[in-house]
Design an enzyme around this catalytic site. Structure first.
Site, PDB file in Angstrom:
ATOM      1  CG  HIS A  50      78.989  27.906  60.152  1.00  0.00           C
ATOM      2  ND1 HIS A  50      77.732  28.263  59.729  1.00  0.00           N
ATOM      3  CD2 HIS A  50      78.861  26.651  60.638  1.00  0.00           C
ATOM      4  CE1 HIS A  50      76.885  27.284  59.952  1.00  0.00           C
ATOM      5  NE2 HIS A  50      77.546  26.275  60.514  1.00  0.00           N
TER       6      HIS A  50
HETATM    7  P1  AMP Z   1      76.080  23.684  61.576  1.00  0.00           P
HETATM    8  O1  AMP Z   1      75.166  24.849  61.267  1.00  0.00           O
HETATM    9  O2  AMP Z   1      75.377  22.391  61.704  1.00  0.00           O
HETATM   10  O3  AMP Z   1      77.234  23.591  60.599  1.00  0.00           O
HETATM   11  O4  AMP Z   1      76.768  23.936  62.973  1.00  0.00           O
HETATM   12  C1  AMP Z   1      76.563  25.067  63.775  1.00  0.00           C
HETATM   13  C2  AMP Z   1      77.571  25.069  64.890  1.00  0.00           C
HETATM   14  O5  AMP Z   1      77.400  26.258  65.641  1.00  0.00           O
HETATM   15  C3  AMP Z   1      77.433  23.907  65.875  1.00  0.00           C
HETATM   16  O6  AMP Z   1      78.680  23.226  65.970  1.00  0.00           O
HETATM   17  C4  AMP Z   1      77.032  24.577  67.205  1.00  0.00           C
HETATM   18  O7  AMP Z   1      77.608  23.943  68.315  1.00  0.00           O
HETATM   19  C5  AMP Z   1      77.557  25.977  67.022  1.00  0.00           C
HETATM   20  N1  AMP Z   1      76.835  27.043  67.718  1.00  0.00           N
HETATM   21  C6  AMP Z   1      75.497  27.131  67.931  1.00  0.00           C
HETATM   22  N2  AMP Z   1      75.189  28.332  68.491  1.00  0.00           N
HETATM   23  C7  AMP Z   1      76.358  29.019  68.633  1.00  0.00           C
HETATM   24  C8  AMP Z   1      76.704  30.294  69.119  1.00  0.00           C
HETATM   25  N3  AMP Z   1      75.765  31.142  69.574  1.00  0.00           N
HETATM   26  N4  AMP Z   1      77.999  30.670  69.116  1.00  0.00           N
HETATM   27  C9  AMP Z   1      78.971  29.822  68.665  1.00  0.00           C
HETATM   28  N5  AMP Z   1      78.704  28.596  68.179  1.00  0.00           N
HETATM   29  C10 AMP Z   1      77.418  28.186  68.148  1.00  0.00           C
END
Ligand code: AMP
Ligand code: ZN
Length: 195
Positions: free
Chosen positions: A112
């Protein structure tokens, strides 16, 4: 009901009850119409559920690619498409300064890319780790990742020592030289940058 059908039904019920691991949250969100912002044949853009700035989107492939560390030369086209969506989103938010990039050590499954505005004003931005994950070299800019993939066909991981050191960096403002003592002070300071 045949014995085979009933065995299948029992297995499906057990699976439905099995709690899903939190790290798979994004994989669920890309199928949630309420969260989807944009979609192409192979990419989905969703709203970050816990936005760390006024604008915060996530760009994910439909293909089950776990992270930037699973990318190879065959994915350059995919990553270039990420860039096209980033340009589209920038054009839609001309009143915000946006950045795109990847966390060097992601916590959630499925590749992502973050698209996030530099204001960093949000009630969900709470910790030093949140701050340093977007404002230090822990945040790998989209263009750098694309260039590295084109040149080397792979993305190099940071070391545990680098990870630790980036996370313990001082709370330096992303818009000036100010260093805050703590998160409440930093959040207060960020407001001073709002025009
Ligand atoms: P990272 O894996 O550290 O790059 O970031 C993961 C991102 O996903 C963070 O910014 C969270 O706020 C976001 N996040 C966590 N759970 C969900 C979800 N179920 N749907 C959308 N975004 C999410
Ligand atoms: Zn500042």
């Amino acid at each position: 009901m045949s014995k085979r059908a009933s065995v299948k039904m029992v297995a499906e019920t057990a699976n439905a009850k099995k709690p899903k691991h939190w790290s798979r949250g994004l994989v669920e969100s890309i199928n949630d119409p309420e969260t989807i912002v944009k979609k192409t044949n192979n990419i989905v853009v969703i709203n970050d559920k816990y936005p760390k700035a006024k604008i915060h989107y996530l760009v994910l492939p439909e293909d089950n690619i776990n992270s930037i560390y699973k990318l190879n030369s065959s994915h350059v086209r995919l990553l270039e498409e990420f860039g096209k969506l980033y340009e589209e989103i920038k054009a839609e938010h001309k009143d915000h300064n946006l950045r795109a990039g990847f966390h060097a050590v992601p916590s959630m499954q499925r590749l992502h890319m973050h698209i996030i505005s530099t204001d960093m004003i949000s009630p969900c931005l709470k910790t030093k780790i949140h701050w340093n994950s977007f404002t230090t070299k822990f945040f790998l800019p989209y263009q750098d990742v694309l260039e590295e993939l084109k040149e080397n066909g792979t993305i190099k991981k940071i070391t545990n020592e680098q990870h630790k050191s980036l996370m313990s960096s001082p709370l330096k403002c992303n818009q000036c030289d100010h260093i805050s003592k703590n998160m409440p002070q930093l959040k207060e300071h960020l407001i001073s940058h709002v025009k």
